[in-house]
Motif scaffolding. Sequence first.
Motif, mmCIF file in Angstrom:
data_model
loop_
_atom_site.group_PDB
_atom_site.id
_atom_site.type_symbol
_atom_site.label_atom_id
_atom_site.label_comp_id
_atom_site.label_asym_id
_atom_site.label_seq_id
_atom_site.Cartn_x
_atom_site.Cartn_y
_atom_site.Cartn_z
ATOM 1 N N GLU A 1 0.693 -1.377 -0.211
ATOM 2 C CA GLU A 1 0.159 -0.019 -0.063
ATOM 3 C C GLU A 1 0.676 1.081 -0.078
ATOM 4 N N GLY A 2 1.841 1.193 0.723
ATOM 5 C CA GLY A 2 2.811 2.287 0.622
ATOM 6 C C GLY A 2 3.581 2.695 -0.657
ATOM 7 N N GLN A 3 3.959 1.631 -1.475
ATOM 8 C CA GLN A 3 4.168 1.587 -2.863
ATOM 9 C C GLN A 3 3.364 2.466 -3.539
ATOM 10 N N SER A 4 2.072 2.141 -3.358
ATOM 11 C CA SER A 4 0.784 2.460 -4.304
ATOM 12 C C SER A 4 0.695 4.083 -4.216
ATOM 13 N N VAL A 5 1.087 4.534 -2.788
ATOM 14 C CA VAL A 5 0.986 6.099 -2.546
ATOM 15 C C VAL A 5 2.262 6.680 -2.342
#
Length: 109
Positions: free
Chosen positions: A57-61
């Motif tokens: 999820e961090g990668q996506s934001v």
Amino acid sequence: MPLIRVGGELAYATATPLHAEVDRVLADAPRALVLDFADLTFIDSTGLAVIVHAWREGQSVGTTLRLRAVPRFLTSILDITGVAALVGRPLPATRAALGPDSARSAATA
């Protein structure tokens, strides 16, 4: 930089609060999120899945996930499962680096 302290047992019965806190913090898309495992005593596959979720999820934001104060048993699990390669090297165990006001506690026990 947001900090979430993870303590006690991170397992099937206790992982939900950490998952929710990770999602809450990542909603603001910080540059980095630190998970501090200094007080972690146990982790199972569900707990490991929360770490992978935080990374994904961090990668996506655009948020970098950092792990700090990782106990030896967790380091072994991260290496064996390949998760260590996703999140990079853990940060040193110094809590003073971020200050007490930047910490959020997700102690699970």
